[in-house]
Each structure stands twice: as structure tokens, then as C-alpha cells.
Motif scaffolding. Structure first.
Motif, PDB file in Angstrom:
ATOM      1  N   UNK A 109      -8.231  -1.473   3.017  1.00 62.35           N
ATOM      2  CA  UNK A 109      -7.008  -2.269   3.211  1.00 62.35           C
ATOM      3  C   UNK A 109      -7.356  -3.582   3.915  1.00 62.35           C
ATOM      4  N   UNK A 149      -3.034   4.522  -2.469  1.00 62.68           N
ATOM      5  CA  UNK A 149      -3.791   4.351  -1.227  1.00 62.68           C
ATOM      6  C   UNK A 149      -5.250   4.729  -1.500  1.00 62.68           C
ATOM      7  N   UNK A 150      -6.200   3.964  -0.983  1.00 59.00           N
ATOM      8  CA  UNK A 150      -7.613   4.201  -1.364  1.00 59.00           C
ATOM      9  C   UNK A 150      -8.103   5.604  -0.979  1.00 59.00           C
ATOM     10  N   UNK A 151      -8.648   6.293  -1.950  1.00 61.17           N
ATOM     11  CA  UNK A 151      -9.264   7.606  -1.699  1.00 61.17           C
ATOM     12  C   UNK A 151     -10.754   7.386  -1.514  1.00 61.17           C
ATOM     13  N   UNK A 152     -11.061   6.698  -0.443  1.00 61.27           N
ATOM     14  CA  UNK A 152     -12.445   6.398  -0.124  1.00 61.27           C
ATOM     15  C   UNK A 152     -12.685   6.773   1.322  1.00 61.27           C
ATOM     16  N   UNK A 153     -13.944   6.873   1.660  1.00 60.01           N
ATOM     17  CA  UNK A 153     -14.313   7.361   2.967  1.00 60.01           C
ATOM     18  C   UNK A 153     -13.596   6.617   4.104  1.00 60.01           C
ATOM     19  N   UNK A 154     -13.539   5.297   3.987  1.00 56.25           N
ATOM     20  CA  UNK A 154     -12.907   4.499   5.048  1.00 56.25           C
ATOM     21  C   UNK A 154     -11.760   3.665   4.462  1.00 56.25           C
ATOM     22  N   UNK A 155     -10.636   4.304   4.192  1.00 59.51           N
ATOM     23  CA  UNK A 155      -9.545   3.610   3.482  1.00 59.51           C
ATOM     24  C   UNK A 155      -8.968   2.422   4.251  1.00 59.51           C
ATOM     25  N   UNK A 156      -8.951   2.527   5.589  1.00 57.82           N
ATOM     26  CA  UNK A 156      -8.353   1.411   6.345  1.00 57.82           C
ATOM     27  C   UNK A 156      -9.252   0.166   6.275  1.00 57.82           C
ATOM     28  N   UNK A 173      -5.817  -0.341  11.579  1.00 58.74           N
ATOM     29  CA  UNK A 173      -5.358   0.890  12.243  1.00 58.74           C
ATOM     30  C   UNK A 173      -4.427   0.559  13.406  1.00 58.74           C
ATOM     31  N   UNK A 231       0.820  -1.223   0.000  1.00 55.99           N
ATOM     32  CA  UNK A 231       0.000   0.000   0.000  1.00 55.99           C
ATOM     33  C   UNK A 231       0.846   1.262   0.000  1.00 55.99           C
ATOM     34  N   UNK A 277     -11.233  -3.152  10.038  1.00 54.50           N
ATOM     35  CA  UNK A 277     -10.670  -1.803  10.003  1.00 54.50           C
ATOM     36  C   UNK A 277      -9.820  -1.488  11.238  1.00 54.50           C
TER      37      UNK A 277
END
Lengths: 149, 168
Positions: A26, A16-23, A38, A12, A34
Motif C-alpha cells: 500500500x 487487498x494485497x495477499x503478500x507477505x508485507x501488504x502494508x 500502519x 484498498x 510501511x
């Protein structure tokens, strides 16, 4: 460090995901939830393996930067390194094996500020600072392959 | 790509890294008076526009066992330095590759490659391999191993957002 930590670190470093909840994204890829993602990132950051989740900027697009070098007498190295480190604009500072033995990177919101920092360092230390700005970059930054196997 | 004040503010806020919370883009935006969609949209645009070269987990080589790093430099005639740089920059074992001005008489070198390895011998082997593969033996060359790290943090390019812009 287990296999999932290794995958987290290696897979990663870009996109890296450009979304509301990137973790959470992943986590889906790694089979973790999630919170576990984290927690792992927090632990790896505390341990020093992870600097941050963030951006690497193309030089000269969002301000100025340069690589600078100084030939510092051995007995003054720590003193001058401290003086250099005290500038928040200095983000890397290394001793290297050469007559020019102190190498550091200066980044600032403007090229004028970069020049000012170099001048202030040179003046405070009483040592010439070589300014080696980037003229061309050749590497496509895809992150660093940790080659775990 | 031209960056706006709001882009610069976001760049500044991202210097510390994305927070480890469930909605990190929302959390970053909350400091700046931006909603989550604006934060994501601006990062996306800077990535697409090439301002952000890479967005993701930034690791620290040394802590991960890559204990040796060397700045490997060559003095290469201007006519061919860009071509040599492109070839070296494409080599997977090269972490960074830049052309910079020489500063005579102290510093004759104009092409810089960063090489990381598990130990000194590994880095020396990589450099020797590059010299062979790219036929660099004729050019003046030096390898500057780092012996001590005094500082390593993220770059601080951004400007804090002006209050008026934050309130827009």
C-alpha cells in the motif's frame, strides 16, 4: 483527514494485497513507508472511520445469517436493544422508522444456531421476531465509493 | 466451495481484522498453527471461490460523513422481482440489494436496498431517482431510515479451530 488518508480509505477496499508485507505494498502505491501506512490505519481505526482490514463473506457460504425485525414498544426499546446486543451473534442492530422499529442481523456458524438466537430473543423479550433470511443477492460488493471530491 | 476446519478457523481469526504489523498473515497464522503461505493460500482460495466477496479495508459510513442510511423496500411480484433486483443491484448508489421473503400481514416487502447518503435529503433524492429510473412507482414501497445504531461489528461466522486440527 488528509488526501492520503482519503486515498487509503477509498482505494484498498477490495483486492487487498495477499503478500507477505501488504502494508508496504500500500505504501508503495501511496508514496509512504510501511510504518506510516500502519500508523495511519491505526489512527483511522481509533477514530472509527475504519472498522477493520478484513473479509466480507458471501452470505450462507460459511454459516447462517438472517435479518430480523421486531415491533418494540417505545418505552422498552433500549431494554430490548440491550438484550439483542448481548448476543455475540448479532453484528448489526438499528432502530428504524417503522412499526417494526428494531432491525438486526444475526450471523452464526450454523443455521440452527441462528434459529436458536431468534427464539431466545423472542422468548426473553416476549415479542415476536420476524425472520427475513436472504433468498437472493444482487449486488457485487466493490466496497463503498467515498466520493471525496 | 467446501470449507475445511482450517478454513473455518481462519475465518474466525479474521473476524477481528488483519493485525497492523509488518507481517500480518504470519501473525494470524501463528495463532492457528499455520505458516504464512498457508494463510495467504487459503484466503486466496476463498476469494477465488467466491466465499470471500471482498477483502480489504472495511470503512464505517457514518463516521465518514454518510450520516443517513435507509433501508428502501419494495413489494414486487415474484415473476419480475429477480430482474428488478439485478437492475437495482447494479446501480452505483445502491450499497446492498437483497430479495427476502415477505411476512404477511406485518411485512409485505420482498426487495431490500440499502442506501447511504450524507443526509436524509440526499438519501431521499437517491431513492426518488431509483424509482424514476427503474419505473418502480407502481409497487408498494417504504423507506426505513435508521434513527439509532445500537451495534455494528463484523460478522462472526467462523468456528474456533479444534485443538487436534491446529496441531496437524
Amino acid at each position: 483527514m488528509d488526501h492520503l488518508d482519503q486515498r487509503l480509505l477509498n482505494e484498498f477496499q477490495q483486492d487487498f494485497p495477499l503478500e507477505s508485507r501488504p502494508y508496504a505494498v500500500l505504501g508503495e502505491r501511496l508514496g509512504l513507508d510501511e510504518d506510516e501506512v500502519m500508523d495511519r490505519l491505526a489512527r483511522l481505526t481509533r477514530g472509527g472511520s475504519v472498522s477493520r482490514v478484513g473479509a466480507v463473506f458471501r452470505p450462507h457460504t460459511v454459516g447462517g445469517s438472517t435479518l430480523a425485525a421486531m415491533a418494540v414498544p417505545d418505552h422498552r426499546l433500549e431494554e430490548v436493544a440491550d438484550l439483542v446486543n448481548a448476543f455475540p451473534e448479532v453484528n448489526h442492530n438499528y432502530q428504524r422508522e417503522h412499526r417494526l422499529n428494531l432491525w438486526f442481523v444475526v450471523t452464526a456458524p450454523s443455521k440452527a444456531r441462528v434459529a436458536e438466537v431468534l427464539a431466545e430473543i423472542s422468548q426473553s423479550a416476549g415479542i415476536e421476531v420476524l425472520d427475513l433470511p436472504l433468498l437472493e443477492h444482487f449486488h457485487i460488493d466493490l466496497g463503498f465509493d467515498l466520493k471525496w471530491s | 466451495m467446501e470449507l475445511s476446519d482450517r478454513d473455518h478457523a481462519l475465518v474466525s481469526a479474521l473476524a477481528e481484522g488483519l493485525p497492523l504489523v509488518s507481517h500480518p498473515y504470519r501473525a494470524v497464522g501463528a495463532q492457528l498453527g499455520m505458516d504464512e503461505a498457508e494463510v495467504i493460500g487459503r484466503i486466496q482460495a476463498m476469494r477465488d471461490g467466491g466465499v470471500i466477496r471482498r477483502f480489504g479495508i472495511i470503512v464505517r459510513h457514518h463516521e465518514l460523513g454518510f450520516k443517513a442510511n435507509a433501508m428502501s423496500v419494495w413489494s414486487i411480484p415474484d415473476a419480475v422481482v429477480s430482474e428488478v433486483g439485478r437492475r437495482l443491484g447494479d446501480a452505483p448508489e445502491v450499497t446492498l440489494c437483497y430479495r427476502r421473503p415477505p411476512r404477511l400481514p406485518d411485512w409485505p416487502y420482498n426487495l431490500f436496498c440499502m442506501i447511504h447518503g450524507r443526509d436524509r435529503a440526499a438519501v431521499e433524492e437517491i431513492v426518488a431517482g431509483l424509482v424514476r429510473r427503474f419505473d418502480l412507482g407502481a409497487y408498494p414501497h417504504a423507506v426505513l431510515f435508521s434513527t439509532r445504531r445500537f451495534k455494528q461489528t463484523g460478522a462472526r461466522y467462523g468456528r474456533p479451530i479444534p485443538r487436534a486440527a491446529a496441531a496437524e
